[in-house]
Design an enzyme around this catalytic site. Structure first.
Site, PDB file in Angstrom:
ATOM      1  N   GLY A 177     -16.463  11.956   2.486  1.00  0.00           N
ATOM      2  CA  GLY A 177     -16.280  10.717   2.702  1.00  0.00           C
ATOM      3  C   GLY A 177     -16.062   9.971   0.849  1.00  0.00           C
ATOM      4  O   GLY A 177     -14.825   9.317   0.877  1.00  0.00           O
ATOM      5  N   CYS A 178     -17.031  10.732   0.486  1.00  0.00           N
ATOM      6  CA  CYS A 178     -16.762  10.102  -1.313  1.00  0.00           C
ATOM      7  C   CYS A 178     -15.301  10.155  -2.241  1.00  0.00           C
ATOM      8  O   CYS A 178     -14.427   9.375  -2.648  1.00  0.00           O
ATOM      9  CB  CYS A 178     -17.859  10.655  -2.167  1.00  0.00           C
ATOM     10  SG  CYS A 178     -19.283  10.328  -1.662  1.00  0.00           S
ATOM     11  N   THR A 179     -14.772  11.820  -1.424  1.00  0.00           N
ATOM     12  CA  THR A 179     -13.636  12.229  -2.004  1.00  0.00           C
ATOM     13  C   THR A 179     -12.532  11.409  -1.347  1.00  0.00           C
ATOM     14  O   THR A 179     -11.504  10.528  -2.235  1.00  0.00           O
ATOM     15  CB  THR A 179     -13.360  13.470  -1.653  1.00  0.00           C
ATOM     16  OG1 THR A 179     -13.934  14.059  -2.541  1.00  0.00           O
ATOM     17  CG2 THR A 179     -11.904  13.946  -2.475  1.00  0.00           C
TER      18      THR A 179
END
Length: 156
Positions: free
Chosen positions: A44-46
């Site tokens: 998700g952060c990527t």
């Protein structure tokens, strides 16, 4: 008491993944997109970081500064930024002090750092807060809408 729209954004200085120091007060006069995310190189952060990267020119066109924050180290940020060609700074909030100062809640029963994006206007006031763990890339589209409103506001 939680931060509210219109509040003065808390000032801070933190190290970046490139070894510089980012100081919020140095950004006065332009809007700042300050996004808190849980961890470097997670799915998700990527996706969120790459969405900011892919639309980075739009943010520049709106006069905005984009800055990501997590508790990862400067070295981790440097690897993450290089791997995904991120053109904006990632700040190392290793102590969690900035996350606490901005009252970013923890998610999933308090196990994960939360995902919250703040838009800080050119005068240093909080213009928008978006808190959502799911839909990481929604942070990008919603933030751009808010910035367009700030840029096109009467008197601008």
């Amino acid at each position: 008491m939680m931060l509210q729209l219109g509040d003065q954004a808390p000032d801070f200085s933190l190290p970046t993944g490139s070894g510089d120091t980012f100081h919020l007060a140095d950004q006065r006069g332009k809007p700042v997109v300050l996004y808190f995310y849980p961890k470097d190189d997670t799915p998700g952060c990527t996706a969120e970081a790459c969405a900011f990267r892919d639309q980075y020119e739009d943010f520049l066109d709106l006069g905005a500064v984009v800055v990501g924050v997590s508790s990862d180290s400067e070295a981790s940020h440097q690897k993450f930024a290089q791997k995904h060609r991120l053109p904006f700074p990632l700040l190392a909030d290793t102590s969690g002090a900035l996350r606490k100062q901005y009252e970013v809640p923890r998610a999933f029963l308090g196990l994960l750092p939360g995902r919250v994006t703040f838009v800080i206007d050119a005068q240093g006031k909080i213009a928008y807060i978006f808190n959502s763990m799911s839909g990481a890339t929604d942070h990008v589209s919603k933030t751009k809408e808010v910035l367009r409103g700030l840029v096109n506001a009467p008197g601008k």
